[in-house]
Design an enzyme around this catalytic site. Structure first.
Site, mmCIF file in Angstrom:
data_model
loop_
_atom_site.group_PDB
_atom_site.id
_atom_site.type_symbol
_atom_site.label_atom_id
_atom_site.label_comp_id
_atom_site.label_asym_id
_atom_site.label_seq_id
_atom_site.Cartn_x
_atom_site.Cartn_y
_atom_site.Cartn_z
ATOM 1 N N TYR A 82 0.835 -1.201 0.000
ATOM 2 C CA TYR A 82 0.000 0.000 0.000
ATOM 3 C C TYR A 82 0.875 1.258 0.000
ATOM 4 C CZ TYR A 82 -3.422 -3.484 1.417
ATOM 5 O OH TYR A 82 -4.215 -4.606 1.468
ATOM 6 N N CYS A 83 1.983 1.176 0.741
ATOM 7 C CA CYS A 83 2.922 2.308 0.763
ATOM 8 C C CYS A 83 3.518 2.548 -0.622
ATOM 9 C CB CYS A 83 4.038 2.045 1.764
ATOM 10 S SG CYS A 83 3.504 1.885 3.475
ATOM 11 N N ASN A 84 3.923 1.466 -1.285
ATOM 12 C CA ASN A 84 4.530 1.615 -2.608
ATOM 13 C C ASN A 84 3.559 2.199 -3.620
ATOM 14 O OD1 ASN A 84 7.163 0.623 -2.038
ATOM 15 N ND2 ASN A 84 6.376 -1.460 -2.035
ATOM 16 N N LEU A 87 3.357 5.915 -2.782
ATOM 17 C CA LEU A 87 4.570 6.639 -3.168
ATOM 18 C C LEU A 87 4.632 6.857 -4.678
ATOM 19 C CD1 LEU A 87 7.183 4.870 -0.850
ATOM 20 C CD2 LEU A 87 6.127 7.117 -0.512
#
Length: 211
Positions: A82-84, A87
Site C-alpha cells: 500500500y505504501c509503494n 509513493l
C-alpha cells in the site's frame, strides 16, 4: 490509487487464510481503540527535524520550508504494498506539487539502504528520509507497537522488519499525511490506524492549492 488498493485487497482476500485476515483486522481495531498513533492535528506546530536521505545526506525540514510548503507523508516501509502504491501515485503528481511551490517528503523507519531500495524501485524523485528508531514519528505522535500475534504473522510472511529498520522494537508509524505551511503550522492532516485507508494524493494537492 484507490482502484489499485481495491484490486490488491480483493486478491489478498482470495489467497489469504481467513484466520490470518481476522488477526490483521483485530490489530487494526485494537489500534483504533487505543491512544497510540493519533498524530498531530491541524493548527499544531510540526516539530523540526533532520534526517538522512537515501544516500545518507542530512535533510532538515525547516530548510525545505524556507522555500515553500511541504507535503509530509509517513509510510511503513518499502515492504508494504500500500505504501509503494501511494509513493508511486505521488511521483506521478510531482509536476503539480512543484507548480504549487511545494516539496514532498516521505519518511519511514527504514535504514538509508532500505530507503534507497524503495526510492530506486519506485523511481521516486523526491525526498525519501530514514527515521531509524521512529524518533521523528514519535514527535508527531504516530508510533505504535505491533502486537505479538501480528509480529508472528509478519515473520510467517517473510517480512523482516528487524533488518529493514535495524531494530527489534517492532514499532511502526501510523500512515499519515500532512501539509505544513512555511511557518511550520500543520494546515492539513490525514491520519488513520487502518494502513489501507489513505487519502488520494490528488486530493492532497487540491488542498495544497487552496491554501
Amino acid at each position: 490509487m484507490r482502484e489499485q488498493y481495491n484490486e490488491y485487497i480483493a486478491k489478498f482476500k482470495e489467497k489469504t487464510p481467513q484466520e490470518m485476515q481476522d488477526k490483521m483486522g483485530k490489530a487494526i481495531t485494537e489500534l483504533e481503540n487505543s491512544e497510540d498513533g493519533k498524530g498531530l492535528r491541524v493548527g499544531d506546530k510540526a516539530p523540526d527535524f533532520t534526517l538522512p536521505d537515501a544516500t545518507g545526506k542530512e535533510v532538515k525540514l525547516s530548510d525545505i520550508l524556507d522555500k515553500g510548503p511541504v507535503i509530509l507523508t509517513f509510510y511503513r516501509g518499502g515492504w508494504c504494498p500500500y505504501c509503494n502504491m501511494e509513493l508511486r501515485a505521488y511521483q506521478q503528481l510531482m509536476e503539480d506539487i512543484k507548480a504549487a511551490g511545494a516539496e514532498l517528503v516521505a519518511v519511514s523507519p527504514q535504514t538509508p539502504d532500505a530507503s534507497l531500495s524503495t526510492k530506486e524501485k519506485n523511481e521516486l524523485d523526491y525526498f525519501v528520509l530514514s527515521d531509524e528508531g521512529n524518533k521523528v514519528a514519535d514527535e508527531f505522535k504516530l508510533v505504535y507497537k505491533l502486537p505479538p500475534y501480528l509480529v508472528d504473522i509478519y515473520k510467517e510472511k517473510g517480512l523482516d522488519l528487524e533488518k529493514a529498520n535495524d531494530s527489534d522494537s517492532w514499532t511502526l508509524p501510523v500512515s499519515a499525511t500532512y501539509i505544513i505551511q512555511q511557518d511550520g503550522t500543520i494546515a492539513y492532516e490525514y491520519t488513520k490506524a487502518d494502513y489501507k485507508d489513505r487519502v488520494e494524493p490528488s486530493e492532497v494537492i487540491e488542498k495544497l492549492k487552496a491554501l
